[in-house]
Design a protein around this motif. Structure first.
Motif, PDB file in Angstrom:
ATOM      1  N   SER A  23       0.814  -1.065  -0.040  1.00 40.93           N
ATOM      2  CA  SER A  23      -0.060   0.089   0.160  1.00 40.93           C
ATOM      3  C   SER A  23       0.845   1.343  -0.120  1.00 40.93           C
ATOM      4  O   SER A  23       0.542   2.282  -0.338  1.00 40.93           O
ATOM      5  CB  SER A  23      -1.249   0.180   1.162  1.00 40.93           C
ATOM      6  N   THR A  28       1.284   1.962  -6.303  1.00 40.94           N
ATOM      7  CA  THR A  28      -0.089   1.512  -5.987  1.00 40.94           C
ATOM      8  C   THR A  28      -0.873   2.548  -6.267  1.00 40.94           C
ATOM      9  O   THR A  28      -0.687   3.457  -5.532  1.00 40.94           O
ATOM     10  CB  THR A  28       0.116   0.984  -4.543  1.00 40.94           C
ATOM     11  N   LEU A  30      -5.159   3.930  -6.286  1.00 39.97           N
ATOM     12  CA  LEU A  30      -6.559   3.734  -6.217  1.00 39.97           C
ATOM     13  C   LEU A  30      -7.243   4.688  -7.229  1.00 39.97           C
ATOM     14  O   LEU A  30      -7.114   5.842  -7.015  1.00 39.97           O
ATOM     15  CB  LEU A  30      -6.944   4.100  -4.712  1.00 39.97           C
ATOM     16  N   LEU A  49      -8.547  -0.776  -6.970  1.00 41.55           N
ATOM     17  CA  LEU A  49      -6.939  -1.091  -6.636  1.00 41.55           C
ATOM     18  C   LEU A  49      -6.201  -1.319  -8.157  1.00 41.55           C
ATOM     19  O   LEU A  49      -6.489  -2.310  -8.495  1.00 41.55           O
ATOM     20  CB  LEU A  49      -6.963  -2.073  -5.677  1.00 41.55           C
ATOM     21  N   GLN A  59      -6.709  -7.464  -9.089  1.00 42.30           N
ATOM     22  CA  GLN A  59      -7.016  -6.120  -8.876  1.00 42.30           C
ATOM     23  C   GLN A  59      -8.191  -5.714  -8.564  1.00 42.30           C
ATOM     24  O   GLN A  59      -9.246  -5.861  -9.695  1.00 42.30           O
ATOM     25  CB  GLN A  59      -6.499  -5.298 -10.308  1.00 42.30           C
TER      26      GLN A  59
END
Length: 61
Positions: A23, A28, A30, A49, A59
């Motif tokens: 994360s 990474t 969003l 994600l 994903q």
């Protein structure tokens, strides 16, 4: 169509967890939109994600 309407039709959408290490990687993401438009349910609404070293099937949508 709302998530409640999708659920009433028997469609299921899953969730997954992401490790703290993953994360915090700069790669990474969003995603809340694609091409300036909100994500559709089939593409991860409300948030999708996108993470390195995870299979596309993982994903989260």
């Amino acid at each position: 169509m709302s998530l409640q309407e999708e659920s009433a039709l028997g469609r299921r959408y899953g969730t997954s967890t992401v490790s703290k290490d993953l994360s915090q990687r700069a790669q990474t993401l969003l995603a809340m939109q694609v091409n300036g438009e909100p994500l559709h349910l089939d593409h991860g609404f409300p948030i999708r994600l996108i993470a390195p070293a995870r299979l596309g099937v993982n994903q989260t949508k």
